[in-house]
Design a protein around this motif. Structure first.
Motif, PDB file in Angstrom:
ATOM      1  N   ARG A 115      19.714  48.374  60.548  1.00  0.00           N
ATOM      2  CA  ARG A 115      18.817  47.437  61.248  1.00  0.00           C
ATOM      3  C   ARG A 115      18.829  46.077  60.563  1.00  0.00           C
ATOM      4  O   ARG A 115      18.866  45.036  61.224  1.00  0.00           O
TER       5      ARG A 115
ATOM      6  N   GLN B 174      29.341  39.784  59.405  1.00  0.00           N
ATOM      7  CA  GLN B 174      30.062  40.406  60.513  1.00  0.00           C
ATOM      8  C   GLN B 174      29.970  41.912  60.330  1.00  0.00           C
ATOM      9  O   GLN B 174      30.486  42.468  59.366  1.00  0.00           O
ATOM     10  N   ARG B 175      29.278  42.570  61.247  1.00  0.00           N
ATOM     11  CA  ARG B 175      29.149  44.020  61.144  1.00  0.00           C
ATOM     12  C   ARG B 175      30.479  44.698  61.440  1.00  0.00           C
ATOM     13  O   ARG B 175      31.200  44.319  62.348  1.00  0.00           O
TER      14      ARG B 175
ATOM     15  N   ARG C  27      22.020  44.346  61.439  1.00  0.00           N
ATOM     16  CA  ARG C  27      21.981  43.818  62.817  1.00  0.00           C
ATOM     17  C   ARG C  27      21.245  42.481  62.846  1.00  0.00           C
ATOM     18  O   ARG C  27      21.673  41.541  63.524  1.00  0.00           O
ATOM     19  N   ASP C  28      20.139  42.410  62.122  1.00  0.00           N
ATOM     20  CA  ASP C  28      19.361  41.163  62.084  1.00  0.00           C
ATOM     21  C   ASP C  28      20.166  40.039  61.431  1.00  0.00           C
ATOM     22  O   ASP C  28      20.181  38.900  61.927  1.00  0.00           O
TER      23      ASP C  28
ATOM     24  N   ARG D 245      16.706  41.874  52.595  1.00  0.00           N
ATOM     25  CA  ARG D 245      17.580  40.832  53.147  1.00  0.00           C
ATOM     26  C   ARG D 245      18.263  40.054  52.020  1.00  0.00           C
ATOM     27  O   ARG D 245      19.480  39.865  52.032  1.00  0.00           O
TER      28      ARG D 245
ATOM     29  N   ALA E  25      23.448  39.828  61.241  1.00  0.00           N
ATOM     30  CA  ALA E  25      24.557  39.481  62.132  1.00  0.00           C
ATOM     31  C   ALA E  25      24.080  38.603  63.278  1.00  0.00           C
ATOM     32  O   ALA E  25      24.786  37.680  63.706  1.00  0.00           O
ATOM     33  N   ALA E  26      22.876  38.873  63.792  1.00  0.00           N
ATOM     34  CA  ALA E  26      22.329  38.073  64.886  1.00  0.00           C
ATOM     35  C   ALA E  26      22.103  36.629  64.452  1.00  0.00           C
ATOM     36  O   ALA E  26      22.152  35.710  65.275  1.00  0.00           O
ATOM     37  N   GLU E  27      21.887  36.423  63.157  1.00  0.00           N
ATOM     38  CA  GLU E  27      21.704  35.073  62.624  1.00  0.00           C
ATOM     39  C   GLU E  27      23.031  34.442  62.186  1.00  0.00           C
ATOM     40  O   GLU E  27      23.054  33.323  61.672  1.00  0.00           O
ATOM     41  N   GLY E  28      24.130  35.181  62.384  1.00  0.00           N
ATOM     42  CA  GLY E  28      25.428  34.670  61.997  1.00  0.00           C
ATOM     43  C   GLY E  28      25.690  34.705  60.509  1.00  0.00           C
ATOM     44  O   GLY E  28      26.532  33.950  59.996  1.00  0.00           O
TER      45      GLY E  28
ATOM     46  N   ARG F 134      34.994  39.283  65.179  1.00  0.00           N
ATOM     47  CA  ARG F 134      34.760  40.489  65.963  1.00  0.00           C
ATOM     48  C   ARG F 134      36.032  41.161  66.491  1.00  0.00           C
ATOM     49  O   ARG F 134      36.116  42.389  66.556  1.00  0.00           O
TER      50      ARG F 134
END
Length: 252
Positions: free
Chosen positions: A38, A50-51, A41-42, A7, A44-47, A215
């Protein structure tokens, strides 16, 4: 390498390089691309990123709520607004997008300027109430509170019945590959509808948006007349866009 270490590595790479290419990271670390994806994705979920296809880009700070965005680089937005306001000619018709930079443009217009302003933002319309020679047309629809603008089918239909000399358009992300982006699909569609009704479209982008992505794509580069930004001309993204033929209007 532990997940926490991966990370930190990914965030450091994003800060240094301005992008993450999943296959390159996988090869460098000796792990699978699935593991990198993966991790992305984690994040991006935390902002935190940007994937995009094949990896990730820096996330735009302009995805914050409207009140919070008013405190982001106010000086840069004022500089962009002043340069953009200079594009508006007396007697012309202007389509002015919503958002905090567009609001700064409305405030930067000369109080005695005779022009027509078409907007889907009630905050923009209210800011022009003390401009006695400006005719203001407010396009209606469902209010998207993040940017304080009208969006949706009714707003798009209303936009299709106007024409203007100039459109000043806001975006949340400016990137050579990802293009001009924003965070909401309906807002992106509304921006396209507005830009299609003007002879020239200039994009307003204060420096914090340069090199970032959101996005939803708004427009391809060939559909705009230029980019108004306070970012340094030596910024790698600005240099790349200029080399591709995008007109850069320096603010400040």
């Amino acid at each position: 390498m532990l997940a926490a270490e991966r990370r930190d590595h990914l965030l450091g790479l994003l800060a240094r390089e301005g992008k993450i290419v999943a296959k390159d990271v996988a090869a460098d670390l000796g792990i699978s691309e699935d593991s990198v994806r993966r991790d992305l994705r984690d994040l991006a979920a935390e902002g935190l990123c940007q994937r995009v296809y094949g990896g990730a880009l820096p996330v735009s700070p302009a995805v914050a709520d409207y009140a919070a965005r008013q405190a982001v680089t106010p000086d840069g937005k004022r500089q962009v607004a002043a340069a953009a306001a200079a594009l508006v000619r007396p007697g012309s018709a202007l389509i002015l997008d919503g958002g905090t930079t567009a609001l700064a443009v409305a405030r930067a217009l000369a109080p005695d300027l005779a022009c027509t302003v078409i907007t889907h933002s009630p905050t923009i319309a209210a800011a022009l109430l003390d401009h006695p020679r400006a005719e203001v047309f407010l396009l209606g629809g469902r209010i998207f509170k993040h940017s304080a603008v009208a969006c949706g089918a009714a707003a798009v239909e209303a936009a299709q019945n106007v024409s203007a000399d100039l459109c000043l358009l806001g975006v949340t992300g400016v990137h050579p590959q990802a293009g001009l982006t924003t965070g909401d699909a309906e807002e992106a569609a509304m921006k396209r509808a507005l830009a299609a009704r003007a002879a020239d479209t200039y994009v307003l982008a204060s420096s914090e948006k340069i090199g970032t992505a959101s996005r939803f794509r708004v427009l391809p580069w060939e559909d705009i007349s230029g980019l108004v930004t306070d970012a340094d001309r030596r910024h790698p993204v600005v240099e790349e866009l200029a080399a591709r033929g995008v007109e850069i209007l320096a603010a400040g």
